[in-house]
Design a protein around this motif. Sequence first.
Motif, PDB file in Angstrom:
ATOM      1  N   ILE A   1      21.153 -44.092   4.719  1.00  0.00           N
ATOM      2  CA  ILE A   1      20.450 -42.873   5.116  1.00  0.00           C
ATOM      3  C   ILE A   1      21.499 -41.829   5.457  1.00  0.00           C
ATOM      4  O   ILE A   1      22.429 -42.091   6.224  1.00  0.00           O
ATOM      5  N   VAL A   2      21.355 -40.654   4.847  1.00  0.00           N
ATOM      6  CA  VAL A   2      22.315 -39.575   5.018  1.00  0.00           C
ATOM      7  C   VAL A   2      21.560 -38.320   5.433  1.00  0.00           C
ATOM      8  O   VAL A   2      20.469 -38.045   4.926  1.00  0.00           O
ATOM      9  N   GLU A   3      22.137 -37.564   6.348  1.00  0.00           N
ATOM     10  CA  GLU A   3      21.553 -36.285   6.756  1.00  0.00           C
ATOM     11  C   GLU A   3      22.397 -35.151   6.203  1.00  0.00           C
ATOM     12  O   GLU A   3      23.623 -35.165   6.293  1.00  0.00           O
ATOM     13  N   LEU A   4      21.743 -34.185   5.591  1.00  0.00           N
ATOM     14  CA  LEU A   4      22.403 -32.982   5.093  1.00  0.00           C
ATOM     15  C   LEU A   4      21.929 -31.807   5.927  1.00  0.00           C
ATOM     16  O   LEU A   4      20.745 -31.453   5.904  1.00  0.00           O
ATOM     17  N   HIS A   5      22.858 -31.220   6.679  1.00  0.00           N
ATOM     18  CA  HIS A   5      22.493 -30.114   7.572  1.00  0.00           C
ATOM     19  C   HIS A   5      23.603 -29.079   7.550  1.00  0.00           C
ATOM     20  O   HIS A   5      24.738 -29.363   7.939  1.00  0.00           O
TER      21      HIS A   5
ATOM     22  N   LEU B   1      17.930 -39.710  -9.668  1.00  0.00           N
ATOM     23  CA  LEU B   1      18.510 -40.978 -10.116  1.00  0.00           C
ATOM     24  C   LEU B   1      19.960 -41.058  -9.684  1.00  0.00           C
ATOM     25  O   LEU B   1      20.754 -40.152  -9.966  1.00  0.00           O
ATOM     26  N   LEU B   2      20.309 -42.161  -9.015  1.00  0.00           N
ATOM     27  CA  LEU B   2      21.661 -42.281  -8.466  1.00  0.00           C
ATOM     28  C   LEU B   2      21.917 -43.724  -8.075  1.00  0.00           C
ATOM     29  O   LEU B   2      20.990 -44.446  -7.674  1.00  0.00           O
ATOM     30  N   ASP B   3      23.160 -44.170  -8.200  1.00  0.00           N
ATOM     31  CA  ASP B   3      23.564 -45.494  -7.746  1.00  0.00           C
ATOM     32  C   ASP B   3      23.945 -45.391  -6.270  1.00  0.00           C
ATOM     33  O   ASP B   3      24.980 -44.814  -5.931  1.00  0.00           O
TER      34      ASP B   3
ATOM     35  N   THR C   1      29.481 -41.100  -4.455  1.00  0.00           N
ATOM     36  CA  THR C   1      30.333 -40.507  -3.427  1.00  0.00           C
ATOM     37  C   THR C   1      29.523 -39.472  -2.636  1.00  0.00           C
ATOM     38  O   THR C   1      28.448 -39.040  -3.054  1.00  0.00           O
ATOM     39  N   ALA C   2      30.078 -39.071  -1.508  1.00  0.00           N
ATOM     40  CA  ALA C   2      29.397 -38.077  -0.669  1.00  0.00           C
ATOM     41  C   ALA C   2      29.201 -36.769  -1.421  1.00  0.00           C
ATOM     42  O   ALA C   2      28.150 -36.125  -1.309  1.00  0.00           O
TER      43      ALA C   2
ATOM     44  N   GLU D   1      25.722 -32.879  -4.247  1.00  0.00           N
ATOM     45  CA  GLU D   1      25.438 -32.116  -5.472  1.00  0.00           C
ATOM     46  C   GLU D   1      24.006 -32.356  -5.951  1.00  0.00           C
ATOM     47  O   GLU D   1      23.275 -31.412  -6.275  1.00  0.00           O
ATOM     48  N   TYR D   2      23.607 -33.623  -5.994  1.00  0.00           N
ATOM     49  CA  TYR D   2      22.249 -33.955  -6.431  1.00  0.00           C
ATOM     50  C   TYR D   2      21.216 -33.347  -5.478  1.00  0.00           C
ATOM     51  O   TYR D   2      20.204 -32.774  -5.909  1.00  0.00           O
TER      52      TYR D   2
END
Length: 389
Positions: free
Chosen positions: A142-146, A238-240, A245-246, A251-252
């Motif tokens: 789980i990643v947060e983009l802020h 779609l992503l592995d 990478t971060a 980017e996606y």
Amino acid sequence: MMPREELRQLAQVESAEGCAVSFYFQPQTPQDKSHREEAILIKDLVREALRQVERNGNNPGVREDLQRILQIAETLRGNHSRGKAVFACRQQGIWRDLDVPPRLGRSQIVVNSRFHLKPLVAAYGGMPRTLIALVDRKKARIVELHHDVLTVKPDLEFGPLPKVGRSDGYSGYDAGHRERHVEQEVKTHYKQFAESLQALLNQEKYGALLIGCRDEAWAELEPNLHTYVKQRIAGRFLLDPIAATAEEVREYAMRVLEKNRSAEQQDLVRETVGQASRNGRGAVGLRHVLTALERQEVQTLLVARDLKAEAVECTHCRHLDVRRVSACSACGQKTREISDVSEMLFDLALRNGADIEYIDADPELEKAGRVGALLRFRADQSTAVKMAG
């Protein structure tokens, strides 16, 4: 996002002596490791601001605020992940030092009767705080983009599946048993992960949820998601999850968010123009929008990023007029010229608690005068006004 009430408080500050100081630091890629060009730039900005203060009358309070800003600037060398904003007015005991997203356009210092809030609104008006779930059968992150910053939440990772024996047993019976056991563990992981997503969305305020996974992983995860979680999903890519990478995740995610934001803004412009055309809850063009703002009718202000227009402001009642008149049409007092009325639009919108949307290259808004507003109500259509008419 910066709290609306905080922005509103800054917008309400007014200094009759012109002592409101606004400082913005936009980090840039340095030409060398010494970061000398940053220090030189900020010193030049402070020096020019001091000259302006001296031309307008020597104000010790402003000089002290500028000297303090110069001291802070010394600590900004090499800080390229965050921007900086400082709002100071020693006359009113105000000093606000903020770390902000690095989307300020350029470094600048403005000394005026009001704080210069346009860059701050633009910096915070980007993508929503986003929760990104990266999932496959073996692992989930789980990643947060802020504000362009990615933060990983490792405490919600799956962890490895339990090890099982290699022997297939008598007539291959253990092979099928082992496969069923692994499948059950995978289902348990997906269920636990879905519950973690729901709990996190309930605990914290996120503007969007994105899912990054392969199609086969989505087919296994999707049935475990609560209806509330599904409704919050803003997109899937779609992503592995293990190899990504971060920067690839960013980017996606930005690609999906930008597409969604563009579609939402187009809908907002279309609704505003449509409401205005049928005399409903919409206003377009600078004159109509200014009137709606002064009547406190505006729910959302729509402004093209390149909007630049002149107007006049009454020195007594602060009424704004797009006509170049020397006397206020409301109270008859003297007016002063405003070279960029967009700053006044922002101040009025913030003081009235309205939302602000920057619109990029929208043909409909361009035709409408590059500014519009979706209204809460129309004061001229209220029952009392109609009866009086």
